[in-house]
Design a protein around this motif. Structure first.
Motif, PDB file in Angstrom:
ATOM      1  N   TRP A 157       0.808  -1.216   0.000  1.00  0.00           N
ATOM      2  CA  TRP A 157       0.000   0.000   0.000  1.00  0.00           C
ATOM      3  C   TRP A 157       0.842   1.267   0.000  1.00  0.00           C
ATOM      4  N   THR A 158       2.072   1.239   0.485  1.00  0.00           N
ATOM      5  CA  THR A 158       2.891   2.460   0.500  1.00  0.00           C
ATOM      6  C   THR A 158       3.298   2.862  -0.926  1.00  0.00           C
ATOM      7  N   ALA A 159       3.662   1.874  -1.736  1.00  0.00           N
ATOM      8  CA  ALA A 159       3.998   2.183  -3.134  1.00  0.00           C
ATOM      9  C   ALA A 159       2.747   2.637  -3.881  1.00  0.00           C
ATOM     10  N   PHE A 160       1.600   2.024  -3.578  1.00  0.00           N
ATOM     11  CA  PHE A 160       0.343   2.445  -4.181  1.00  0.00           C
ATOM     12  C   PHE A 160       0.035   3.889  -3.794  1.00  0.00           C
ATOM     13  N   LEU A 161       0.245   4.222  -2.544  1.00  0.00           N
ATOM     14  CA  LEU A 161      -0.013   5.587  -2.075  1.00  0.00           C
ATOM     15  C   LEU A 161       0.885   6.595  -2.796  1.00  0.00           C
ATOM     16  N   PHE A 162       2.160   6.247  -2.988  1.00  0.00           N
ATOM     17  CA  PHE A 162       3.069   7.136  -3.715  1.00  0.00           C
ATOM     18  C   PHE A 162       2.583   7.347  -5.146  1.00  0.00           C
ATOM     19  N   MET A 163       2.186   6.262  -5.816  1.00  0.00           N
ATOM     20  CA  MET A 163       1.707   6.380  -7.201  1.00  0.00           C
ATOM     21  C   MET A 163       0.442   7.232  -7.284  1.00  0.00           C
ATOM     22  N   VAL A 164      -0.442   7.089  -6.322  1.00  0.00           N
ATOM     23  CA  VAL A 164      -1.677   7.875  -6.325  1.00  0.00           C
ATOM     24  C   VAL A 164      -1.371   9.344  -6.061  1.00  0.00           C
ATOM     25  N   VAL A 165      -0.412   9.633  -5.199  1.00  0.00           N
ATOM     26  CA  VAL A 165      -0.027  11.028  -4.937  1.00  0.00           C
ATOM     27  C   VAL A 165       0.556  11.657  -6.197  1.00  0.00           C
ATOM     28  N   VAL A 166       1.434  10.947  -6.893  1.00  0.00           N
ATOM     29  CA  VAL A 166       2.018  11.484  -8.127  1.00  0.00           C
ATOM     30  C   VAL A 166       0.927  11.643  -9.194  1.00  0.00           C
ATOM     31  N   LEU A 167       0.039  10.671  -9.302  1.00  0.00           N
ATOM     32  CA  LEU A 167      -1.082  10.784 -10.231  1.00  0.00           C
ATOM     33  C   LEU A 167      -1.922  12.007  -9.910  1.00  0.00           C
ATOM     34  N   SER A 168      -2.206  12.230  -8.646  1.00  0.00           N
ATOM     35  CA  SER A 168      -3.001  13.399  -8.246  1.00  0.00           C
ATOM     36  C   SER A 168      -2.288  14.706  -8.569  1.00  0.00           C
ATOM     37  N   LEU A 169      -0.986  14.753  -8.359  1.00  0.00           N
ATOM     38  CA  LEU A 169      -0.232  15.963  -8.682  1.00  0.00           C
ATOM     39  C   LEU A 169      -0.260  16.262 -10.177  1.00  0.00           C
ATOM     40  N   VAL A 170      -0.114  15.246 -11.005  1.00  0.00           N
ATOM     41  CA  VAL A 170      -0.126  15.458 -12.458  1.00  0.00           C
ATOM     42  C   VAL A 170      -1.510  15.907 -12.918  1.00  0.00           C
ATOM     43  N   VAL A 171      -2.555  15.264 -12.401  1.00  0.00           N
ATOM     44  CA  VAL A 171      -3.919  15.660 -12.775  1.00  0.00           C
ATOM     45  C   VAL A 171      -4.211  17.071 -12.280  1.00  0.00           C
ATOM     46  N   LEU A 172      -3.744  17.402 -11.091  1.00  0.00           N
ATOM     47  CA  LEU A 172      -3.927  18.762 -10.576  1.00  0.00           C
ATOM     48  C   LEU A 172      -3.195  19.780 -11.446  1.00  0.00           C
ATOM     49  N   LEU A 173      -2.020  19.438 -11.912  1.00  0.00           N
ATOM     50  CA  LEU A 173      -1.289  20.317 -12.820  1.00  0.00           C
ATOM     51  C   LEU A 173      -2.074  20.533 -14.108  1.00  0.00           C
ATOM     52  N   LEU A 174      -2.633  19.461 -14.648  1.00  0.00           N
ATOM     53  CA  LEU A 174      -3.402  19.580 -15.888  1.00  0.00           C
ATOM     54  C   LEU A 174      -4.685  20.373 -15.682  1.00  0.00           C
ATOM     55  N   MET A 175      -5.306  20.262 -14.537  1.00  0.00           N
ATOM     56  CA  MET A 175      -6.593  20.918 -14.296  1.00  0.00           C
ATOM     57  C   MET A 175      -6.456  22.339 -13.752  1.00  0.00           C
ATOM     58  N   THR A 176      -5.308  22.678 -13.194  1.00  0.00           N
ATOM     59  CA  THR A 176      -5.133  24.003 -12.596  1.00  0.00           C
ATOM     60  C   THR A 176      -5.114  25.096 -13.640  1.00  0.00           C
ATOM     61  N   TYR A 177      -4.468  24.858 -14.738  1.00  0.00           N
ATOM     62  CA  TYR A 177      -4.305  25.890 -15.749  1.00  0.00           C
ATOM     63  C   TYR A 177      -5.501  25.910 -16.680  1.00  0.00           C
ATOM     64  N   ASP A 178      -6.169  27.063 -16.728  1.00  0.00           N
ATOM     65  CA  ASP A 178      -7.285  27.256 -17.645  1.00  0.00           C
ATOM     66  C   ASP A 178      -6.709  27.441 -19.033  1.00  0.00           C
ATOM     67  N   ARG A 179      -7.377  26.924 -20.057  1.00  0.00           N
ATOM     68  CA  ARG A 179      -6.860  27.008 -21.418  1.00  0.00           C
ATOM     69  C   ARG A 179      -6.736  28.443 -21.911  1.00  0.00           C
ATOM     70  N   ASP A 180      -7.561  29.372 -21.407  1.00  0.00           N
ATOM     71  CA  ASP A 180      -7.555  30.733 -21.925  1.00  0.00           C
ATOM     72  C   ASP A 180      -6.767  31.716 -21.077  1.00  0.00           C
ATOM     73  N   SER A 181      -6.773  31.544 -19.758  1.00  0.00           N
ATOM     74  CA  SER A 181      -6.269  32.643 -18.947  1.00  0.00           C
ATOM     75  C   SER A 181      -5.143  32.297 -17.992  1.00  0.00           C
ATOM     76  N   GLY A 182      -4.713  31.085 -17.854  1.00  0.00           N
ATOM     77  CA  GLY A 182      -3.645  30.769 -16.937  1.00  0.00           C
ATOM     78  C   GLY A 182      -4.184  30.483 -15.550  1.00  0.00           C
ATOM     79  N   PRO A 183      -3.296  30.337 -14.553  1.00  0.00           N
ATOM     80  CA  PRO A 183      -3.734  29.868 -13.255  1.00  0.00           C
ATOM     81  C   PRO A 183      -4.570  30.859 -12.447  1.00  0.00           C
TER      82      PRO A 183
END
Length: 189
Positions: free
Chosen positions: A102-128
């Motif tokens: 579960w610790t390796a799973f938790l690390f992978m989920v944290v990295v997945l969440s960070l990447v998805v958050l990066l993709l979702m944070t920036y609006d296509r038209d106006s930036g963060p």
């Protein structure tokens, strides 16, 4: 936020490359074989796989770093890379739950969440975090926003009176702030 993703992906690139290289060296020195495969082939493929995946994660880290430096969303090939690394982390998370724990799973989920958050944070038209009104930056407005162009007199669709007196319906409430038009920002990598 993008800096964190870049650092995590770069650290992961180095760890994946080093781990696969180490496994290749162990297989080579022990002359291990799996189902009759040549140990030299297994060692070389482990090392090549480590280099390939390390470069892949390093390239994704470079895209995240460019997003952080430019303060613009990823576009084109960079966006595809970040989406693919999110999918890879989702799949690796599913595999590591059963194989590693579960610790390796938790690390992978944290990295997945960070990447998805990066993709979702920036609006296509106006930036963060872009302000909605135009004006000087010190007033809290977006300097790229411009006033909405006014309709010239005599254009069909505008209510004009020949005598200059207000007509019925001309005295409806109006917005106290003029509308602002923000010019689109190019989103190429």
């Amino acid at each position: 936020m993008a800096w964190i993703v870049a650092v995590v992906l770069l650290a992961e690139a180095l760890a994946i490359g080093a781990l696969n290289w180490f496994l290749g060296v162990v297989v080579d020195r022990q002359k291990m074989s799996l189902a009759g495969l040549d140990p030299d082939v297994m060692s070389a493929s482990s090392k090549i796989g480590g280099v390939v995946f390390g470069l892949y994660f390093a390239l994704c880290a470079l895209v995240a770093l460019l997003v952080a430096i430019r303060n613009r969303p990823p576009a084109g090939f960079g966006r595809v890379l970040l989406i693919s690394v999110a999918v890879v982390h989702g799949l690796l998370g599913a595999f590591t739950w059963g194989l590693v724990g579960w610790t390796a799973f938790l690390f992978m989920v944290v990295v997945l969440s960070l990447v998805v958050l990066l993709l979702m944070t920036y609006d296509r038209d106006s930036g963060p975090e872009q302000a909605s009104s135009g004006g000087a930056p010190e007033q809290g407005g977006d300097p790229k926003a411009e006033d909405e162009p006014a309709a010239p007199a005599g254009v069909p669709g505008t209510s004009q009176s020949r005598t200059g007196e207000p007509r019925d319906g001309d005295d409806e409430p109006q917005d106290s702030v003029r509308a602002q038009v923000t010019q689109p920002v190019p989103t190429t990598l």
